[in-house]
Every structure is written in structure tokens, then in C-alpha cells.
Design a protein around this motif. Structure first.
Motif, PDB file in Angstrom:
ATOM      1  N   ALA A  22       0.836  -1.204   0.000  1.00  0.00           N
ATOM      2  CA  ALA A  22       0.000   0.000   0.000  1.00  0.00           C
ATOM      3  C   ALA A  22       0.870   1.252   0.000  1.00  0.00           C
ATOM      4  O   ALA A  22       0.597   2.209  -0.722  1.00  0.00           O
ATOM      5  CB  ALA A  22      -0.933  -0.005   1.206  1.00  0.00           C
ATOM      6  N   CYS A  23       1.928   1.241   0.783  1.00  0.00           N
ATOM      7  CA  CYS A  23       2.839   2.387   0.808  1.00  0.00           C
ATOM      8  C   CYS A  23       3.516   2.558  -0.544  1.00  0.00           C
ATOM      9  O   CYS A  23       3.693   3.664  -1.017  1.00  0.00           O
ATOM     10  CB  CYS A  23       3.903   2.208   1.892  1.00  0.00           C
ATOM     11  SG  CYS A  23       3.251   2.255   3.563  1.00  0.00           S
ATOM     12  N   GLY A  24       3.900   1.457  -1.160  1.00  0.00           N
ATOM     13  CA  GLY A  24       4.563   1.515  -2.451  1.00  0.00           C
ATOM     14  C   GLY A  24       3.661   2.085  -3.518  1.00  0.00           C
ATOM     15  O   GLY A  24       4.107   2.778  -4.421  1.00  0.00           O
ATOM     16  N   SER A  25       2.381   1.805  -3.443  1.00  0.00           N
ATOM     17  CA  SER A  25       1.450   2.322  -4.436  1.00  0.00           C
ATOM     18  C   SER A  25       1.404   3.837  -4.399  1.00  0.00           C
ATOM     19  O   SER A  25       1.378   4.489  -5.427  1.00  0.00           O
ATOM     20  CB  SER A  25       0.044   1.756  -4.182  1.00  0.00           C
ATOM     21  OG  SER A  25       0.054   0.369  -4.333  1.00  0.00           O
ATOM     22  N   ARG A  26       1.411   4.407  -3.229  1.00  0.00           N
ATOM     23  CA  ARG A  26       1.393   5.860  -3.118  1.00  0.00           C
ATOM     24  C   ARG A  26       2.684   6.456  -3.646  1.00  0.00           C
ATOM     25  O   ARG A  26       2.681   7.482  -4.288  1.00  0.00           O
ATOM     26  CB  ARG A  26       1.173   6.283  -1.674  1.00  0.00           C
ATOM     27  CG  ARG A  26      -0.287   6.185  -1.294  1.00  0.00           C
ATOM     28  CD  ARG A  26      -0.526   6.646   0.112  1.00  0.00           C
ATOM     29  NE  ARG A  26      -0.797   5.440   0.876  1.00  0.00           N
ATOM     30  CZ  ARG A  26      -0.284   5.143   2.040  1.00  0.00           C
ATOM     31  NH1 ARG A  26       0.523   5.966   2.634  1.00  0.00           N
ATOM     32  NH2 ARG A  26      -0.573   4.024   2.641  1.00  0.00           N
ATOM     33  N   ASP A  27       3.814   5.820  -3.380  1.00  0.00           N
ATOM     34  CA  ASP A  27       5.091   6.327  -3.851  1.00  0.00           C
ATOM     35  C   ASP A  27       5.187   6.269  -5.372  1.00  0.00           C
ATOM     36  O   ASP A  27       5.805   7.121  -5.986  1.00  0.00           O
ATOM     37  CB  ASP A  27       6.250   5.527  -3.244  1.00  0.00           C
ATOM     38  CG  ASP A  27       6.435   5.800  -1.765  1.00  0.00           C
ATOM     39  OD1 ASP A  27       7.068   4.988  -1.097  1.00  0.00           O
ATOM     40  OD2 ASP A  27       5.949   6.838  -1.301  1.00  0.00           O
ATOM     41  N   GLY A  35      12.132   5.097 -13.001  1.00  0.00           N
ATOM     42  CA  GLY A  35      12.746   3.817 -13.350  1.00  0.00           C
ATOM     43  C   GLY A  35      13.510   3.230 -12.190  1.00  0.00           C
ATOM     44  O   GLY A  35      13.096   3.302 -11.046  1.00  0.00           O
ATOM     45  N   ASP A  36      14.685   2.663 -12.469  1.00  0.00           N
ATOM     46  CA  ASP A  36      15.490   2.020 -11.437  1.00  0.00           C
ATOM     47  C   ASP A  36      16.255   3.014 -10.579  1.00  0.00           C
ATOM     48  O   ASP A  36      16.834   2.654  -9.577  1.00  0.00           O
ATOM     49  CB  ASP A  36      16.464   1.022 -12.072  1.00  0.00           C
ATOM     50  CG  ASP A  36      15.756  -0.224 -12.581  1.00  0.00           C
ATOM     51  OD1 ASP A  36      16.303  -0.863 -13.474  1.00  0.00           O
ATOM     52  OD2 ASP A  36      14.669  -0.549 -12.071  1.00  0.00           O
ATOM     53  N   SER A  37      16.319   4.273 -10.977  1.00  0.00           N
ATOM     54  CA  SER A  37      17.066   5.250 -10.197  1.00  0.00           C
ATOM     55  C   SER A  37      16.449   5.449  -8.815  1.00  0.00           C
ATOM     56  O   SER A  37      17.128   5.873  -7.899  1.00  0.00           O
ATOM     57  CB  SER A  37      17.133   6.583 -10.938  1.00  0.00           C
ATOM     58  OG  SER A  37      15.835   7.122 -11.080  1.00  0.00           O
ATOM     59  N   GLY A  38      15.163   5.117  -8.639  1.00  0.00           N
ATOM     60  CA  GLY A  38      14.502   5.269  -7.356  1.00  0.00           C
ATOM     61  C   GLY A  38      14.447   3.982  -6.564  1.00  0.00           C
ATOM     62  O   GLY A  38      13.709   3.884  -5.600  1.00  0.00           O
ATOM     63  N   ASN A  39      15.217   2.958  -6.961  1.00  0.00           N
ATOM     64  CA  ASN A  39      15.191   1.677  -6.265  1.00  0.00           C
ATOM     65  C   ASN A  39      15.703   1.833  -4.832  1.00  0.00           C
ATOM     66  O   ASN A  39      16.748   2.434  -4.613  1.00  0.00           O
ATOM     67  CB  ASN A  39      16.017   0.636  -7.018  1.00  0.00           C
ATOM     68  CG  ASN A  39      15.701  -0.770  -6.573  1.00  0.00           C
ATOM     69  OD1 ASN A  39      14.682  -1.020  -5.941  1.00  0.00           O
ATOM     70  ND2 ASN A  39      16.576  -1.679  -6.909  1.00  0.00           N
ATOM     71  N   VAL A  40      14.959   1.296  -3.899  1.00  0.00           N
ATOM     72  CA  VAL A  40      15.275   1.410  -2.483  1.00  0.00           C
ATOM     73  C   VAL A  40      15.383   0.014  -1.893  1.00  0.00           C
ATOM     74  O   VAL A  40      14.603  -0.869  -2.232  1.00  0.00           O
ATOM     75  CB  VAL A  40      14.156   2.198  -1.746  1.00  0.00           C
ATOM     76  CG1 VAL A  40      14.406   2.255  -0.271  1.00  0.00           C
ATOM     77  CG2 VAL A  40      14.013   3.580  -2.331  1.00  0.00           C
ATOM     78  N   THR A  41      16.345  -0.181  -1.003  1.00  0.00           N
ATOM     79  CA  THR A  41      16.454  -1.446  -0.287  1.00  0.00           C
ATOM     80  C   THR A  41      15.901  -1.255   1.115  1.00  0.00           C
ATOM     81  O   THR A  41      16.319  -0.347   1.835  1.00  0.00           O
ATOM     82  CB  THR A  41      17.915  -1.926  -0.210  1.00  0.00           C
ATOM     83  OG1 THR A  41      18.399  -2.118  -1.540  1.00  0.00           O
ATOM     84  CG2 THR A  41      18.024  -3.225   0.559  1.00  0.00           C
ATOM     85  N   VAL A  42      14.951  -2.101   1.481  1.00  0.00           N
ATOM     86  CA  VAL A  42      14.323  -2.055   2.792  1.00  0.00           C
ATOM     87  C   VAL A  42      14.728  -3.311   3.547  1.00  0.00           C
ATOM     88  O   VAL A  42      14.598  -4.417   3.037  1.00  0.00           O
ATOM     89  CB  VAL A  42      12.786  -1.974   2.670  1.00  0.00           C
ATOM     90  CG1 VAL A  42      12.125  -2.103   4.021  1.00  0.00           C
ATOM     91  CG2 VAL A  42      12.374  -0.688   1.992  1.00  0.00           C
ATOM     92  N   THR A  43      15.195  -3.129   4.751  1.00  0.00           N
ATOM     93  CA  THR A  43      15.619  -4.256   5.577  1.00  0.00           C
ATOM     94  C   THR A  43      14.505  -4.642   6.539  1.00  0.00           C
ATOM     95  O   THR A  43      13.933  -3.783   7.217  1.00  0.00           O
ATOM     96  CB  THR A  43      16.886  -3.909   6.379  1.00  0.00           C
ATOM     97  OG1 THR A  43      17.904  -3.502   5.466  1.00  0.00           O
ATOM     98  CG2 THR A  43      17.376  -5.089   7.195  1.00  0.00           C
TER      99      THR A  43
END
Length: 116
Positions: A22-27, A35-43
């Protein structure tokens, strides 16, 4: 008893994954075209008795969480987010669990923790 604990853990991990979705949908709406420039790693942290008397339970929790993370990454439940699982062993000892919790709180990449 063990099956019930695994069911509860699986439910918690699934609820967490759905929350992140749900959070990802808003982002995605705000950052379209990155594209991939906004890729985030979540631990996702995991605190469980991986060794010791309760290791069977702890390893079940770890394997379940690992499966959830791998599935979320493979199916790209949250576009632009890669999940990573960091497992810490509390050996079923409260003092070790407290140290692990402190470590997770200090790490800004840790979004959530699975454990007692």
C-alpha cells in the motif's frame, strides 16, 4: 503449538507485506518515470532463537520470513523496493533480544522486525 506459531508469524509477515504494498502504491504515483534510479532497499529484521533449545522454532520463523522476502522481491509486490532480511540470534535469552532490538532501532534501513 508449533503450527500455530508459524501461522501467526506468516500472518504477521503477510500483513507487513500488504502494508508495504500500500505504501509503495502511493510512492509510485509521485515518482513516476524514475525507473530504477529510485530503487530502495528495505531491511526487515528478524530476532529469533536460531541456536539453542528453541532453534527449531526460530529456524522455522527465519525460513518463513526468508520465503516472504524472496517472494516479495521475485513478484515485485512493491515496485522500486528490494527487501532484505537481516536475521539476529537471540538464543531465547532476553538480554540478547534486547541487544538485537537496540541494533535494529539504530539501523535506519530497518522498516520492521519479526520476532517476539
Amino acid at each position: 503449538m508449533r503450527n500455530r506459531s508459524l501461522l501467526i508469524l506468516t500472518t504477521a509477515v503477510t500483513a507487513g507485506a500488504l502494508t508495504l504494498t500500500a505504501c509503495g502504491s502511493r510512492d509510485d504515483k509521485g515518482g513516476a518515470g524514475n525507473g530504477d534510479s529510485g530503487n530502495v532497499t528495505v531491511t526487515i529484521g528478524l530476532d529469533a532463537p536460531i541456536t539453542g533449545e528453541l532453534s527449531a522454532l526460530g529456524l522455522g520463523i527465519k525460513n518463513s520470513a526468508d520465503l516472504a522476502v524472496k517472494t516479495a522481491n521475485k513478484k515485485e509486490y512493491v515496485k522500486g523496493v528490494t527487501f532484505k532480511l537481516e536475521s539476529l540470534d537471540d538464543q531465547a535469552q532476553p538480554s540478547a533480544g534486547q541487544q538485537n532490538a537496540t541494533k535494529f532501532v539504530a539501523d535506519k534501513t530497518v522498516l520492521g522486525v519479526v520476532g517476539p
